[in-house]
Design a protein around this motif. Sequence first.
Motif, PDB file in Angstrom:
ATOM      1  N   VAL A   1       0.860  -1.171   0.000  1.00 42.41           N
ATOM      2  CA  VAL A   1       0.000   0.000   0.000  1.00 42.41           C
ATOM      3  C   VAL A   1       0.903   1.229   0.000  1.00 42.41           C
ATOM      4  O   VAL A   1       1.886   1.287   0.743  1.00 42.41           O
ATOM      5  CB  VAL A   1      -0.931   0.000   1.232  1.00 42.41           C
ATOM      6  N   ASP A   2       0.562   2.192  -0.846  1.00 39.44           N
ATOM      7  CA  ASP A   2       1.334   3.432  -0.924  1.00 39.44           C
ATOM      8  C   ASP A   2       1.131   4.218   0.375  1.00 39.44           C
ATOM      9  O   ASP A   2       0.007   4.606   0.694  1.00 39.44           O
ATOM     10  CB  ASP A   2       0.854   4.250  -2.123  1.00 39.44           C
TER      11      ASP A   2
ATOM     12  N   THR B   1      -3.565  -0.386  -8.347  1.00 39.39           N
ATOM     13  CA  THR B   1      -5.019  -0.238  -8.193  1.00 39.39           C
ATOM     14  C   THR B   1      -5.287   0.933  -7.267  1.00 39.39           C
ATOM     15  O   THR B   1      -4.459   1.266  -6.428  1.00 39.39           O
ATOM     16  CB  THR B   1      -5.663  -1.510  -7.616  1.00 39.39           C
ATOM     17  N   GLY B   2      -6.425   1.532  -7.404  1.00 39.76           N
ATOM     18  CA  GLY B   2      -6.807   2.651  -6.553  1.00 39.76           C
ATOM     19  C   GLY B   2      -6.548   3.974  -7.239  1.00 39.76           C
ATOM     20  O   GLY B   2      -6.296   4.052  -8.435  1.00 39.76           O
ATOM     21  N   LEU B   3      -6.626   5.016  -6.445  1.00 43.07           N
ATOM     22  CA  LEU B   3      -6.492   6.399  -6.967  1.00 43.07           C
ATOM     23  C   LEU B   3      -5.062   6.830  -7.088  1.00 43.07           C
ATOM     24  O   LEU B   3      -4.219   6.523  -6.365  1.00 43.07           O
ATOM     25  CB  LEU B   3      -7.236   7.348  -6.023  1.00 43.07           C
TER      26      LEU B   3
ATOM     27  N   ASN C   1      -0.590   7.543  -0.129  1.00 43.78           N
ATOM     28  CA  ASN C   1      -1.967   7.491  -0.608  1.00 43.78           C
ATOM     29  C   ASN C   1      -2.507   6.100  -0.276  1.00 43.78           C
ATOM     30  O   ASN C   1      -2.352   5.167  -1.059  1.00 43.78           O
ATOM     31  CB  ASN C   1      -2.026   7.759  -2.118  1.00 43.78           C
ATOM     32  N   ARG C   2      -3.144   5.976   0.866  1.00 50.89           N
ATOM     33  CA  ARG C   2      -3.583   4.673   1.365  1.00 50.89           C
ATOM     34  C   ARG C   2      -4.632   4.006   0.468  1.00 50.89           C
ATOM     35  O   ARG C   2      -4.964   2.851   0.653  1.00 50.89           O
ATOM     36  CB  ARG C   2      -4.152   4.810   2.781  1.00 50.89           C
ATOM     37  N   LEU C   3      -5.158   4.721  -0.524  1.00 53.02           N
ATOM     38  CA  LEU C   3      -6.133   4.145  -1.448  1.00 53.02           C
ATOM     39  C   LEU C   3      -5.468   3.507  -2.663  1.00 53.02           C
ATOM     40  O   LEU C   3      -6.138   2.903  -3.484  1.00 53.02           O
ATOM     41  CB  LEU C   3      -7.126   5.220  -1.913  1.00 53.02           C
ATOM     42  N   ARG C   4      -4.154   3.643  -2.759  1.00 49.92           N
ATOM     43  CA  ARG C   4      -3.418   3.091  -3.900  1.00 49.92           C
ATOM     44  C   ARG C   4      -2.584   1.899  -3.436  1.00 49.92           C
ATOM     45  O   ARG C   4      -1.882   1.962  -2.438  1.00 49.92           O
ATOM     46  CB  ARG C   4      -2.516   4.163  -4.507  1.00 49.92           C
ATOM     47  N   GLU C   5      -2.686   0.805  -4.202  1.00 56.07           N
ATOM     48  CA  GLU C   5      -1.935  -0.402  -3.875  1.00 56.07           C
ATOM     49  C   GLU C   5      -1.156  -0.864  -5.108  1.00 56.07           C
ATOM     50  O   GLU C   5      -1.674  -0.865  -6.216  1.00 56.07           O
ATOM     51  CB  GLU C   5      -2.876  -1.515  -3.425  1.00 56.07           C
TER      52      GLU C   5
END
Length: 97
Positions: free
Chosen positions: A61-62, A95-97, A65-69
């Motif tokens: 997980v980034d 994946t994710g934003l 940006n916790r919504l990007r993996e």
Amino acid sequence: MSYKVKIRSSVRRRIVAWNLPDTVFVEVLIRLEQQLGQNPAAHLVRARHPFEGMNYGFSLVDPTNRLREFAFFFHITYGQDEQTLEVINCAYHVTGL
């Protein structure tokens, strides 16, 4: 028994070209050079996709940006000396934003 991990220069250049966040880039190198080298049998999986042969994969997980993996896949071969692992190809998916 620990193994020496060699990353082909073409693979290293490809990883750099991904322009990963610094913390993710460092974690990828740590996982390849330390975690994989310490216990490859626990991490390598024989597969046909994304590469035919032994694959090492993991996701991160980034932290910025916790919504990007990021999902990473590496094609690994054993060296002739049977004490070296060589990273011969790589791919990743976000994946994710």
